[in-house]
Structure formats: C-alpha cells, structure tokens
Design a protein around this motif. Sequence first.
Motif, PDB file in Angstrom:
ATOM      1  N   ASN A 127      -1.284  -4.947   4.436  1.00  0.00           N
ATOM      2  CA  ASN A 127      -0.490  -5.724   3.474  1.00  0.00           C
ATOM      3  C   ASN A 127       0.044  -4.836   2.342  1.00  0.00           C
ATOM      4  O   ASN A 127      -0.008  -5.191   1.169  1.00  0.00           O
ATOM      5  CB  ASN A 127      -1.310  -6.873   2.881  1.00  0.00           C
ATOM      6  N   ASN A 128       0.526  -3.654   2.741  1.00  0.00           N
ATOM      7  CA  ASN A 128       1.088  -2.706   1.775  1.00  0.00           C
ATOM      8  C   ASN A 128       0.072  -2.241   0.742  1.00  0.00           C
ATOM      9  O   ASN A 128       0.445  -1.784  -0.345  1.00  0.00           O
ATOM     10  CB  ASN A 128       2.308  -3.313   1.052  1.00  0.00           C
ATOM     11  N   THR A 129      -1.223  -2.391   1.064  1.00  0.00           N
ATOM     12  CA  THR A 129      -2.283  -1.999   0.139  1.00  0.00           C
ATOM     13  C   THR A 129      -3.125  -0.921   0.797  1.00  0.00           C
ATOM     14  O   THR A 129      -3.445  -1.005   1.987  1.00  0.00           O
ATOM     15  CB  THR A 129      -3.164  -3.209  -0.225  1.00  0.00           C
ATOM     16  N   HIS A 130      -3.520   0.098   0.015  1.00  0.00           N
ATOM     17  CA  HIS A 130      -4.237   1.245   0.553  1.00  0.00           C
ATOM     18  C   HIS A 130      -5.746   1.058   0.407  1.00  0.00           C
ATOM     19  O   HIS A 130      -6.234   0.656  -0.655  1.00  0.00           O
ATOM     20  CB  HIS A 130      -3.799   2.524  -0.182  1.00  0.00           C
TER      21      HIS A 130
ATOM     22  N   ILE B 264     -10.594  -0.138  -2.333  1.00  0.00           N
ATOM     23  CA  ILE B 264      -9.193   0.129  -2.671  1.00  0.00           C
ATOM     24  C   ILE B 264      -9.029   1.628  -2.919  1.00  0.00           C
ATOM     25  O   ILE B 264      -9.803   2.242  -3.655  1.00  0.00           O
ATOM     26  CB  ILE B 264      -8.781  -0.659  -3.912  1.00  0.00           C
TER      27      ILE B 264
ATOM     28  N   SER C 258      -7.389   4.020  -4.813  1.00  0.00           N
ATOM     29  CA  SER C 258      -6.559   4.103  -6.025  1.00  0.00           C
ATOM     30  C   SER C 258      -5.781   5.411  -6.110  1.00  0.00           C
ATOM     31  O   SER C 258      -4.905   5.560  -6.973  1.00  0.00           O
ATOM     32  CB  SER C 258      -7.446   3.957  -7.267  1.00  0.00           C
TER      33      SER C 258
ATOM     34  N   TRP D  10      -1.728   5.041  -4.451  1.00  0.00           N
ATOM     35  CA  TRP D  10      -0.668   4.148  -4.885  1.00  0.00           C
ATOM     36  C   TRP D  10       0.662   4.878  -4.974  1.00  0.00           C
ATOM     37  O   TRP D  10       0.744   6.005  -5.439  1.00  0.00           O
ATOM     38  CB  TRP D  10      -0.982   3.543  -6.256  1.00  0.00           C
TER      39      TRP D  10
ATOM     40  N   ASP E 115       2.960  -2.870  -4.928  1.00  0.00           N
ATOM     41  CA  ASP E 115       2.580  -3.827  -3.874  1.00  0.00           C
ATOM     42  C   ASP E 115       1.060  -3.990  -3.868  1.00  0.00           C
ATOM     43  O   ASP E 115       0.316  -2.999  -3.755  1.00  0.00           O
ATOM     44  CB  ASP E 115       3.030  -3.321  -2.504  1.00  0.00           C
ATOM     45  N   ILE E 116       0.614  -5.218  -3.994  1.00  0.00           N
ATOM     46  CA  ILE E 116      -0.828  -5.508  -4.010  1.00  0.00           C
ATOM     47  C   ILE E 116      -1.114  -6.650  -3.038  1.00  0.00           C
ATOM     48  O   ILE E 116      -0.780  -7.814  -3.308  1.00  0.00           O
ATOM     49  CB  ILE E 116      -1.317  -5.884  -5.422  1.00  0.00           C
ATOM     50  N   TRP E 117      -1.690  -6.301  -1.884  1.00  0.00           N
ATOM     51  CA  TRP E 117      -2.173  -7.294  -0.917  1.00  0.00           C
ATOM     52  C   TRP E 117      -1.109  -8.345  -0.591  1.00  0.00           C
ATOM     53  O   TRP E 117      -1.328  -9.546  -0.654  1.00  0.00           O
ATOM     54  CB  TRP E 117      -3.448  -7.957  -1.422  1.00  0.00           C
TER      55      TRP E 117
ATOM     56  N   THR F 147       4.314  -8.374  -4.538  1.00  0.00           N
ATOM     57  CA  THR F 147       4.985  -7.284  -5.247  1.00  0.00           C
ATOM     58  C   THR F 147       5.145  -7.714  -6.697  1.00  0.00           C
ATOM     59  O   THR F 147       5.818  -8.704  -6.997  1.00  0.00           O
ATOM     60  CB  THR F 147       6.362  -6.969  -4.640  1.00  0.00           C
TER      61      THR F 147
ATOM     62  N   LEU G  32      -5.483  -0.974  -9.013  1.00  0.00           N
ATOM     63  CA  LEU G  32      -4.375  -1.514  -8.240  1.00  0.00           C
ATOM     64  C   LEU G  32      -3.020  -0.977  -8.701  1.00  0.00           C
ATOM     65  O   LEU G  32      -1.995  -1.294  -8.086  1.00  0.00           O
ATOM     66  CB  LEU G  32      -4.369  -3.037  -8.326  1.00  0.00           C
TER      67      LEU G  32
END
Length: 712
Positions: free
Chosen positions: A505-508, A518, A520, A523, A541-543, A546, A643
């Motif tokens: 979901n665009n989250t690392h 996460i 960090s 990002w 982008d967070i989970w 946007t 985030l």
Amino acid sequence: NGKWIPERRGDDSKDTTDVKDSTQVRDTTGVTDTTAVADTSTTDTSAIDTAALSDLEKDTWGHKCTAFGQIVHGVVDTNNVYFCDGKAWKSFEGNESVNYYKWVDVRDGRIYRYVKIGTQIGTQMWLAENLNYGGDSAYTWAQAKDACPAGWHLSTREEWEKMFSNINDPSASALDAYGFATIPSGQPKVAYWTDSFDKDTQGKHPYSVEFTRTSTSLTKLNAATSRLPVRCVKDYDIYTACNADNLYSTSIYDYVVIYLVCRENGWDHMSIDDYNEYKWTVGVEGKTMWDGTNPRKCYVYEGGAWNERDSSNCKFSFGACTAARQGELSRSSKSVWYTCDNGTWVATSDSVVDQIMLGTDYDEGTVVECPSNGRYCVFQDGHWREGTKMDSILYSLGGTPCMVEGDTSKVKYEGEYYVCRYVSWRAVHMQWETAPQIYNDTYEDRDECSATGRYGNGSFHDEHDGAVGRVYVCENGGFRLPTEREMRMNLGCTSYIYGKKIVVNNTHFVCSEDGWKIDSTAWEYGSFMDTRDGRVYKTIDIWGQTWMAENLDYRDSVAKPELEGNRWCYGNEAEQCDAYGSFYSCELSSQVCPAGWHLPSISDWFELYNFIVLMGGDPQSGLRAKDGWLDYSDNVNNGTDVLGFTALPGGIMYGENSYGSATQEAWFWYAQDCSLNEYEALYLSSEETNFVSSSVSGGKITDAYSIRCIKD
C-alpha cells in the motif's frame, strides 16, 4: 375355559385380582364354584327363634356359604364380618381390603386363606389363619415341625424376622393390615411355634414368637411340650438343581435366610441349628464353612480335617486357599483379584495380575487387552501399565501408544492426528488428545518448513483439505498462527527473512525481531502544486492514503474573498504562516483544500492512528516531527516521525488575537457540521501518547486551527 379370571369375594365391589397358584389345589372335590357370590338375601330377624340359634347363626341367618372367599356383614350386628371357607361361616379377623388367596390341604380337604407379604424378590406366602389338621389347632413342638403339608413348612425365626423387615413393623396391627389376622378375636395375646431352637448345656429349647396387643417378642421356651398354634409358610422356588452331583450338600436361600439340604427326594428344609450341625458331617477337600459363632470363624476342609483359616477363605465364591492352590489368581464377584498366599487370599492390583498373566516377552509399545479387567495394557520400559482405547486404536492402525509427552501420532484416526499428554488427575496419566487444528492442518508439510523450504520465505500455509480462513506461518521448523501485522502484510516475518524489506500500500516495511516494522529510512516524499497560488507541498503515502506532509497555507483572499476574516497567522505574523501554515475557522475549513484534495474526516485520522498502533508505534510521537517540539517545561521532546507526516508544533488561535501552545501543540480540523456552534478538533501534544479531541463551543468565529489535506 383355559384362562384365569378374577375371583369374587362376596362383595361385588371388591376384586381379588388374580387367584394365584392354583396348582396348590390338588383335590378340588367338594370345592364349590369360586365365582359364586354370597346370597345376601335375609329373612325377617323377628321370626328367628333366638333360643335355638348360636350368635354366629343369628348373625349369618339367610346367607348361604357356598364358595371360598365370600364375605358378609352380620344380620344382627352389621359391624361383624364373616368369611366363608367353602363349608361354613367363620368370624373374619382379617382385613377385607386384602387380596386373599385360597389353598386346599389335600390331606383333609380343608380350605385355607393365605396372603403374600414382601417385595418381588423375597416374597413370602403365609397362611392367614392357624393350621387345623387332624382336629388339632395347637401342637407340641415335635408335632408342629411335621404338621405342615407338602409344599409348606413350619416358619423359622429367620422367616418371622424377614417378614418384620419387609413391613418395617413387627406389631400385630401391622401384620393385620396385610390380612394376617394375628391375635384371635377376644384374646389378649397369642404365641406361634417356630422351627428354630437354641443350643445350650441343657439341651434344645425351641423359639416361639409371641404377640400381645402392644408388643411382639421372640421367646425361648424351656418346655418343648407346650401346645401352641402353627402358621405355615409356602416353600420357596430353589433354582439350583438337587441331583446326584450335589447330593447331601447344603444351601442357603439368601432372600429369606432359609437352610436346605439336598437329599434323595429333593431339597429338604432345615433349621439353622440343624444346618450348622449337619454341614460339619460332610467333608470335601477345599470346602469352607463359617462356624456360626459371633464373631464368626472360618474353617477349611483340607487334608481330611477341618482347620481354622483366615476369613478370606469363606468370603469368596472361588473356594479356599489351600496348599494346592498356592500362587493361584482368582477374581471376586466385585471384579477384585486375589492371590492365594499361604492360606490367605490377598487382594492383588490389576497391574500385578497383568504382569503375572502376560509375562514380559513383548516389544516396546505393544498394546493388548488386559487380562485383569478387559481394558487396554501398554508394554513400556519392561512392564505393563494401563493404557486407553485410543492407544489400542492407533496401535492397530500401525502407530504407537502414548508413551512420551509431546509425541505426535504417526497415523491419523478419523482424519485427526493426536498429541501425547501427561494428565496428572486422571487414572491413566499418559493419554492421546486430539492434536490442535494447526497441527492437523500442517503435519503433512512439516518438511517444507525450513529456510530453504516452500514456506521459509514467509509465505502463508493456507492450503489444507479445502479449508478457508485458516492461515499459518512457518518458523523454526514448525508452524504458528500469523500476527495481525503479518495478516496485513500477507507475509510472515520470521528469523528466516530478518532484514527483508517490502512495500505494501505504498508503505515501506522491514522484517525485524519485533516483526514487521515501518521502514522510516525508505520514505520518499512526493510533491503537489496548488494551481491556485503555485505553492508546492510535500506529500507522503501512508498505508494507501496520500497526505500533505505540510500544513495548508492558502492565503489568496482576492481569488477567494471568504478567506478575509477566516484565516490567520500565529501572532498575526506572516512569517509564522511561512513556517506552520495558516489557521482557518471551522466554517471555512472544508472549503480551502485544492481540487482533488479534501479536509480529512475523523475516520481518515483514526485510520492513520490505528495503523501506527498496529505497527507497534506511538501515534503521537510517530506523527510529530523530529525537531521543534518542547514539553510544557520547555524541555526538548521531539517525535519519531516514522511515517514522514512531519507534524509541526504550530500552536492554536483560541480567540481574536489570542494565541498559544506554540512549540508544544498542533491542532487540526476534521470534517464536521460547523453550523451547530459546537465542534471538535484533534491535537497532538508533546506530552500526550494518543490522539486527543477537544470540544470548542460558543461559536467563536475567531477560533482557528491548522489543516492537513488528504488526497481524494
């Protein structure tokens, strides 16, 4: 006509139900039709010559005694009741509500009443009137013992005691309720002979049972020549055959404690004293006897003589423990095993019995039926122990019994595997229990759970018997349930893949000892230009969401006149807007985000909040920027900004030209109905750990907070 019919007793309203045991009526000559009902017609008693008639004749005048069992009330005195014995009227001393049975003494054709007393097991049949044979109604003890006819016998003291026990009351009145007619009318007391006697140095003294109107007693008479009445008891059905195999042996009929000896003509009734005297005359090797003393002593006939032995020899049906039976095992009627040990039967545990009877020539883990109790025996560590039915089932299927705690069954039973458990509170400690569902689901794929196996890369095990919704993760050679984070990532995080990085979901994220975290460090900010004024904002982008990574700062009141009086900078200083963005009123908050973006709802904010919590973070610290934050004592208290949200402590405007909490708080609007004059905002604080909502009331148009826009 081939069927039994109820016999009437004179009064048509009373039915004696079935007339039992008509086989006792051997000579029915002269016995009138028992279905006849007494002729209840009477004559005028004023015409009776009272001088010529007895009192009985007067009271039964006009009634014909034609059938056994008829009952009539007196003509002169209706309180009197009379009973027809088939020949003449007799004063009725019994209870007319009782079902009487009739029996004919074939020796003289006399008809007697008898009653049943007792339960279905142990029922006794007693004459309900005194024996009157040979013109005698009283007998010496010697005469009394032979007075009863074939099929009946003189009652023993034990039979009287059994009857008293059956009715729970030895009184004459209690017996009369059963129709016994104990004490003759007009008499103060009566005594009956028994077939029992007492032994002492002066000889034999017979017992009698004496009744008065108020008491009952057992009396030992000194003179056997006294003359007393007799009540006979019907013989009992003995189901053990008396034949050549047990000729001259003795037996005790337990229901009513009577004593018998097998003679040439069949079972012969005897008194307890005769029994005790007779039984010692016959000696059979291994035969046992109680001597009748109190406390009793047990004797065993062995080697041609009676020898006192341990009482265990007489207690059990399997006979005496003789020298010839040394070491022999026997089982009692209560399923307890005993071993013959030097003249004594010694209680022996089932496990010892199994060791003796089975021996030890078996393979480890063999399961057989226990000879001691029919249960399941397991051979383990060189001896037998009790197992379970499941031990036997799995063994029969090619598996093993439960022997080592934690072991799992090698075979399935009805589609299930089993786990061996030690259970301290059960009789059998080692027992198979159904394996957990995860074990049954993953057992077949245990070899694929390794660093190089199919599931070593964190992929889910979710293919088993068509199951839906059951998911497992491979770790350290076994399977476990996934964590909620792993379910969100759709991938397990195990020691096999520590350091692995993924994007969902665009989250690392990165796999660590604490599970998915996460990342960090990965990002990458995006950017967005507000075409209304050309201002460029960082985005993150967070989970799947946007967000703007900066506070909104749209100021063009010419293009949007509504901004006038609805937008402010902290302390009315323009440079504060450059650093922290503008404050907006509630009324304008939902109108200022650029096209394609909108003011976040409370749900948008809490999705962000819940995601940080899921990943093990603190939502306040996780959203706060890594610099610029002080606590309320002016100490540095920056966030982690995991985030990239980078919330800055821009403070609050809480009234016209009233500002505060810069460097300590950040306040944000969320979409709501501002026309209610009561609204809320969310704020981050350098000393809070969770989101905080604050209610603002009074409709002050100059209350103003920051805005973060979220992409449509």
